[in-house]
Design an enzyme around this catalytic site. Structure first.
Site, PDB file in Angstrom:
ATOM      1  N   GLU A   1       6.894  13.542  -7.594  1.00 39.72           N
ATOM      2  CA  GLU A   1       6.632  13.359  -6.167  1.00 39.72           C
ATOM      3  C   GLU A   1       5.179  13.757  -5.939  1.00 39.72           C
ATOM      4  O   GLU A   1       4.832  14.943  -6.021  1.00 39.72           O
ATOM      5  CB  GLU A   1       7.564  14.225  -5.317  1.00 39.72           C
ATOM      6  CG  GLU A   1       9.039  13.864  -5.414  1.00 39.72           C
ATOM      7  CD  GLU A   1       9.426  12.627  -4.615  1.00 39.72           C
ATOM      8  OE1 GLU A   1       8.545  12.069  -3.908  1.00 39.72           O
ATOM      9  OE2 GLU A   1      10.604  12.222  -4.688  1.00 39.72           O
TER      10      GLU A   1
ATOM     11  N   GLU B   1       5.802   4.172  -0.458  1.00 40.79           N
ATOM     12  CA  GLU B   1       5.103   5.204  -1.218  1.00 40.79           C
ATOM     13  C   GLU B   1       3.916   4.599  -1.962  1.00 40.79           C
ATOM     14  O   GLU B   1       3.876   4.541  -3.193  1.00 40.79           O
ATOM     15  CB  GLU B   1       6.105   5.905  -2.143  1.00 40.79           C
ATOM     16  CG  GLU B   1       7.222   6.587  -1.351  1.00 40.79           C
ATOM     17  CD  GLU B   1       8.403   7.052  -2.188  1.00 40.79           C
ATOM     18  OE1 GLU B   1       8.334   6.972  -3.424  1.00 40.79           O
ATOM     19  OE2 GLU B   1       9.413   7.493  -1.601  1.00 40.79           O
TER      20      GLU B   1
ATOM     21  N   HIS C   1      10.316   2.908  -4.117  1.00 37.20           N
ATOM     22  CA  HIS C   1      10.391   3.021  -2.657  1.00 37.20           C
ATOM     23  C   HIS C   1       9.138   2.388  -2.052  1.00 37.20           C
ATOM     24  O   HIS C   1       8.013   2.795  -2.370  1.00 37.20           O
ATOM     25  CB  HIS C   1      10.526   4.480  -2.223  1.00 37.20           C
ATOM     26  CG  HIS C   1      11.886   5.053  -2.486  1.00 37.20           C
ATOM     27  ND1 HIS C   1      12.090   6.381  -2.785  1.00 37.20           N
ATOM     28  CD2 HIS C   1      13.119   4.468  -2.477  1.00 37.20           C
ATOM     29  CE1 HIS C   1      13.392   6.586  -2.951  1.00 37.20           C
ATOM     30  NE2 HIS C   1      14.029   5.440  -2.777  1.00 37.20           N
TER      31      HIS C   1
ATOM     32  N   ARG D   1      11.426   1.586   3.319  1.00 32.66           N
ATOM     33  CA  ARG D   1      11.745   2.296   2.069  1.00 32.66           C
ATOM     34  C   ARG D   1      12.523   1.432   1.065  1.00 32.66           C
ATOM     35  O   ARG D   1      12.248   1.458  -0.135  1.00 32.66           O
ATOM     36  CB  ARG D   1      12.582   3.536   2.410  1.00 32.66           C
ATOM     37  CG  ARG D   1      13.211   4.287   1.244  1.00 32.66           C
ATOM     38  CD  ARG D   1      14.048   5.434   1.786  1.00 32.66           C
ATOM     39  NE  ARG D   1      14.865   6.106   0.785  1.00 32.66           N
ATOM     40  CZ  ARG D   1      14.514   7.206   0.144  1.00 32.66           C
ATOM     41  NH1 ARG D   1      13.317   7.744   0.349  1.00 32.66           N
ATOM     42  NH2 ARG D   1      15.323   7.785  -0.714  1.00 32.66           N
TER      43      ARG D   1
ATOM     44  N   HIS E   1       7.014   8.768  -7.425  1.00 35.16           N
ATOM     45  CA  HIS E   1       7.317   8.692  -5.994  1.00 35.16           C
ATOM     46  C   HIS E   1       6.279   9.491  -5.206  1.00 35.16           C
ATOM     47  O   HIS E   1       5.376  10.098  -5.768  1.00 35.16           O
ATOM     48  CB  HIS E   1       8.695   9.308  -5.717  1.00 35.16           C
ATOM     49  CG  HIS E   1       9.852   8.562  -6.276  1.00 35.16           C
ATOM     50  ND1 HIS E   1      10.795   7.950  -5.487  1.00 35.16           N
ATOM     51  CD2 HIS E   1      10.249   8.336  -7.558  1.00 35.16           C
ATOM     52  CE1 HIS E   1      11.727   7.382  -6.245  1.00 35.16           C
ATOM     53  NE2 HIS E   1      11.413   7.618  -7.512  1.00 35.16           N
TER      54      HIS E   1
END
Length: 361
Positions: free
Chosen positions: A296, A94, A91, A151, A222
């Site tokens: 994440e 990020e 993405h 994104r 991510h």
């Protein structure tokens, strides 16, 4: 200017009274965000500096025809080895994810010089690290403030659609198009025209999918949310090794917490985030890669995708501990078991020929 991202050290060697040779040593700053050209140069430099353990490999092209590359890190034993996969930057917005991949590489290369455990792991496994998978989108986020939060990738929409891009983490062939996605090509979670329609997803699918039995771990990085996600994104599916994945994930979260006190939540996406389908994590687990996790990274929303540079170091330090916990577990389970099997085989063989423990003294 480059002064913001590179620390320059000058060494002056005077060869005559009127002539000097200047050597410029560029020390890479792992705690700044780097644009794609600098990351590409860094990859080449790492391979040059560590020719015994690092190789740059090309394995695909983006929609805009940029070559997707990874760093293969491991000791050449002349034998077929197990492998660890890590990708960052699927993405585009990020940015902390590519920063982590670069830091991860720097740390395992540093550790392998003195750390016996890392040396053992690099003998038994190869690490395949892609610092930026979605190169087109990542470069687009560097253009201006208006593009910073992009994104998706940069492929054009289907006929009749004026919007650009597919969410690459909804494009893999894993319950594709069933939940947590959109068929609206302007949506941030547009899943594409078909499973694996996008060249970036195709590259990973081919590279990993043609040899899934080699891979012990599939780690995709991510941000944000401080989560460790296990398969599956679809609430109607449960990983065959869910309990083990949770145990390993909770151990990784403990390792993360010990570094800077940050709490990471462990669970499947429907349980701790939201349901989704078509993720690379789920696809990898469907290929029987046992330890498939989504990281994440920081934070929990205060800065979101625009994490300040002063948080790069602590974020990378804690995530490194978490990733290393998972990788070490997978390694030890695989290779300690192999050692135990070999020992048992030897014991049976010795007993078969009448050799006992006493006769070995």
């Amino acid at each position: 200017t480059q002064k913001k991202t590179i620390t320059n050290i000058l060494i002056l060697t005077v060869s005559t009274q009127t002539e000097a040779t200047i050597f410029l040593i560029a020390e890479y700053d792992y705690f700044k965000y780097h644009p794609m050209p600098e990351i590409s140069q860094w990859m080449d430099q790492v391979a040059t500096d560590h020719p015994d353990v690092v190789t740059v490999m090309k394995y695909g092209q983006t929609y805009e025809k940029r070559t997707i590359r990874l760093l293969k890190i491991g000791l050449d034993t002349g034998e077929k080895k197990k492998a660890i996969w890590m990708d960052c930057g699927i993405h585009a917005r990020e940015w902390i994810a590519p920063a982590f991949c670069q830091y991860f590489v720097s740390q395992i290369l540093k550790a392998h010089k003195t750390d016996l455990k890392m040396q053992e792991m690099l003998k038994n496994m190869d690490f395949y690290v892609t610092p930026v998978l979605n190169m087109d989108g990542y470069m687009y986020t560097w253009e201006n403030n208006g593009t910073r939060l992009w994104r998706k990738n940069m492929s054009p929409g289907p006929f009749g659609c004026n919007c650009t891009g597919v969410d690459l983490n909804r494009n893999f062939d894993a319950n594709w198009g069933t939940i947590g996605v959109s068929s609206n090509c302007c949506s941030e979670i547009y899943y594409g025209s078909r499973p694996v329609s996008e060249p970036e997803a195709q590259a990973v699918t081919y590279f990993v999918g043609t040899r899934p039995e080699e891979f012990l771990c599939f780690l995709t990085i991510h941000s944000y949310g401080q989560l460790l996600l296990v398969p599956y994104g679809h609430p109607n599916f449960t990983a065959y090794n869910y309990e083990e994945l949770m145990e390993v994930g909770l151990g990784a979260a403990d390792a993360i917490r010990k570094v800077h006190g940050m709490n990471y939540t462990v669970g499947s996406s429907p349980d701790v985030l939201y349901p989704n389908s078509g993720s690379s994590r789920d696809w990898a687990h469907m290929q029987k890669i046992p330890f498939s996790f989504t990281f994440e990274l920081r934070d929990k929303g205060a800065f979101g995708f625009e994490l300040p540079e002063d948080q790069i170091r602590p974020t990378c330090e804690e995530a490194y501990s978490g990733a290393l916990h998972i990788i070490t577990y997978a390694h030890d389970k695989t290779f300690s078991g192999a050692v135990a099997t070999a020992a048992a085989t030897l014991s049976i063989t010795l007993l078969a020929v009448g050799v006992t423990g006493n006769s070995l003294l």
